[in-house]
Write a protein that holds these residues in place. Structure first.
Motif, short mmCIF file in Angstrom:
data_model
loop_
_atom_site.label_atom_id
_atom_site.label_comp_id
_atom_site.label_asym_id
_atom_site.label_seq_id
_atom_site.Cartn_x
_atom_site.Cartn_y
_atom_site.Cartn_z
N ILE A 66 -3.66 40.62 -18.17
CA ILE A 66 -2.99 40.03 -19.33
C ILE A 66 -2.21 38.81 -18.86
CG2 ILE A 66 -2.78 42.20 -20.61
CD1 ILE A 66 0.10 42.40 -19.62
N SER A 67 -1.80 38.01 -19.82
CA SER A 67 -0.96 36.86 -19.50
C SER A 67 0.50 37.31 -19.42
CB SER A 67 -1.11 35.78 -20.57
OG SER A 67 -2.45 35.34 -20.65
N GLY A 68 1.22 36.76 -18.46
CA GLY A 68 2.61 37.16 -18.29
C GLY A 68 3.22 36.54 -17.06
N ARG A 69 4.28 37.19 -16.59
CA ARG A 69 5.01 36.70 -15.42
C ARG A 69 5.04 37.81 -14.37
NH1 ARG A 69 8.37 32.30 -14.73
NH2 ARG A 69 8.31 31.87 -16.98
N LEU A 70 5.02 37.41 -13.11
CA LEU A 70 4.95 38.35 -11.99
C LEU A 70 6.33 38.60 -11.40
CD1 LEU A 70 1.81 36.87 -10.20
CD2 LEU A 70 1.89 39.03 -11.43
N LYS A 71 6.47 39.78 -10.83
CA LYS A 71 7.67 40.10 -10.07
C LYS A 71 7.32 41.19 -9.06
CE LYS A 71 9.76 43.84 -12.76
NZ LYS A 71 11.00 44.30 -13.44
N ALA A 131 3.40 35.15 -6.80
CA ALA A 131 4.74 35.12 -6.23
C ALA A 131 5.72 35.56 -7.30
CB ALA A 131 5.09 33.72 -5.71
N ASP A 132 6.90 35.95 -6.89
CA ASP A 132 7.91 36.37 -7.86
C ASP A 132 8.23 35.23 -8.82
OD1 ASP A 132 8.05 38.81 -6.69
OD2 ASP A 132 9.82 38.39 -5.48
N GLY A 133 8.13 35.50 -10.11
CA GLY A 133 8.39 34.51 -11.13
C GLY A 133 7.18 33.70 -11.52
N GLY A 134 6.03 33.90 -10.87
CA GLY A 134 4.83 33.15 -11.21
C GLY A 134 4.28 33.55 -12.57
N ARG A 135 3.90 32.56 -13.35
CA ARG A 135 3.32 32.81 -14.67
C ARG A 135 1.80 32.67 -14.59
NH1 ARG A 135 6.07 29.60 -19.39
NH2 ARG A 135 7.72 31.07 -18.80
N VAL A 136 1.08 33.71 -15.02
CA VAL A 136 -0.37 33.75 -14.88
C VAL A 136 -1.00 33.94 -16.25
CG1 VAL A 136 -0.25 34.65 -12.53
CG2 VAL A 136 -0.34 36.24 -14.45
N THR A 137 -2.28 33.62 -16.32
CA THR A 137 -3.07 33.76 -17.54
C THR A 137 -4.08 34.89 -17.35
OG1 THR A 137 -2.84 31.39 -17.92
CG2 THR A 137 -4.51 32.54 -19.19
N ALA A 138 -4.39 35.59 -18.42
CA ALA A 138 -5.36 36.69 -18.35
C ALA A 138 -6.70 36.19 -17.83
CB ALA A 138 -5.54 37.32 -19.73
N GLY A 139 -7.28 36.92 -16.86
CA GLY A 139 -8.55 36.55 -16.27
C GLY A 139 -8.44 35.70 -15.03
N ARG A 161 3.97 43.43 -9.95
CA ARG A 161 4.16 43.93 -11.31
C ARG A 161 4.08 42.75 -12.27
NH1 ARG A 161 5.76 49.16 -11.83
NH2 ARG A 161 6.39 50.22 -9.92
N LEU A 162 3.35 42.96 -13.37
CA LEU A 162 3.13 41.92 -14.36
C LEU A 162 3.75 42.35 -15.68
CD1 LEU A 162 1.73 39.23 -15.16
CD2 LEU A 162 -0.33 40.57 -15.64
N TYR A 163 4.54 41.47 -16.27
CA TYR A 163 5.19 41.82 -17.54
C TYR A 163 5.05 40.66 -18.51
CZ TYR A 163 9.10 38.94 -15.88
OH TYR A 163 9.87 37.90 -15.41
N GLN A 164 5.09 40.99 -19.81
CA GLN A 164 5.02 40.00 -20.88
C GLN A 164 6.44 39.60 -21.29
OE1 GLN A 164 2.58 42.24 -23.68
NE2 GLN A 164 0.86 40.90 -23.27
#
Length: 220
Positions: free
Chosen positions: A182-187, A89-97, A205-208
């Motif tokens: 990669i680890s980052g935040r979604l938008k 979801a927008d603003g979700g923070r995810v970890t690589a893998g 889209r995933l950004y660091q």
């Protein structure tokens, strides 16, 4: 009386002669011009003594903060979305893998089974062609067709094509899950459960967050 007149005439003649000599002297030797006294012109200027030093110039501006690098997320296969992670979801923070999305696996499993059957059929066709070549005594034939050379080439090609199709089906089966690289935040998330997606379509889209940039406009 005559002496007086002649004396007066002589005096007048001498006076005229002196005047003529004076006029001639003026023409021959002109008088020098009077000396002009030159005055120095002084230019008045304001001067400052310059010193080299660092100066801070305040500049007021505002802009938007954005990530320096963004990674579009997509799948290489088409299918129906069966499961979506709550973090997708927008603003979700995810970890690589971490698995973010899963497609319905049944169509891909059926395709793998069909390709396995095609490999078995192609292998059987190759064995039958070899058996016919041995039974017909193709080694003693003079022509390539009589020696079953083109038939064997076709059977080998069919088996190679079936194996390639099986590898592609297995690879497609492995691409049914969207994993965070990669680890980052979604938008810009554009997917939901039950949606039919196409291969290559951007789902999010995933950004660091450790590297960002701000563009600040400055007026001249």
């Amino acid at each position: 009386m005559k002496r007086i007149v002649s004396l007066r005439a002589l005096v007048a003649l001498l006076a005229a002669l002196a005047m003529a000599l004076a006029v001639a002297a003026l023409y021959l030797v002109p008088p020098s011009p009077p000396a002009v006294k030159s005055e120095e012109t002084i230019l008045a200027l304001d001067t400052w003594q310059v010193e080299w030093k660092d100066v801070v110039i305040p500049v007021h501006s505002q802009g938007l903060v954005r990530a320096r690098h963004e990674l579009p997320l997509s799948l290489e296969v088409s299918g129906r979305v069966q499961e979506v992670s709550p973090l997708l979801a927008d603003g979700g923070r995810v970890t690589a893998g971490e698995v973010l999305l899963k497609l319905d696996p049944e169509p891909f499993a059926l395709d793998v089974t069909a390709q396995q059957n095609a490999v078995h059929a192609a292998r059987l066709h190759l064995e039958e062609t070899r058996a016919r070549a041995r039974v017909s005594g193709s080694a003693k034939r003079s022509s390539a067709l009589g020696r079953f050379e083109p038939q064997l080439d076709e059977a080998n090609s069919r088996l190679a094509s079936a194996r390639a199709g099986l590898r592609q089906a297995q690879r497609n089966q492995e691409q049914t899950e969207l994993v965070a690289p990669i680890s980052g935040r979604l938008k810009a998330v554009q997917v939901m459960a039950g949606q039919q997606i196409q291969a290559g379509s951007i789902l999010a889209r995933l950004y660091q967050e450790d590297q960002v940039e701000v563009r600040l406009p400055v007026r001249r």
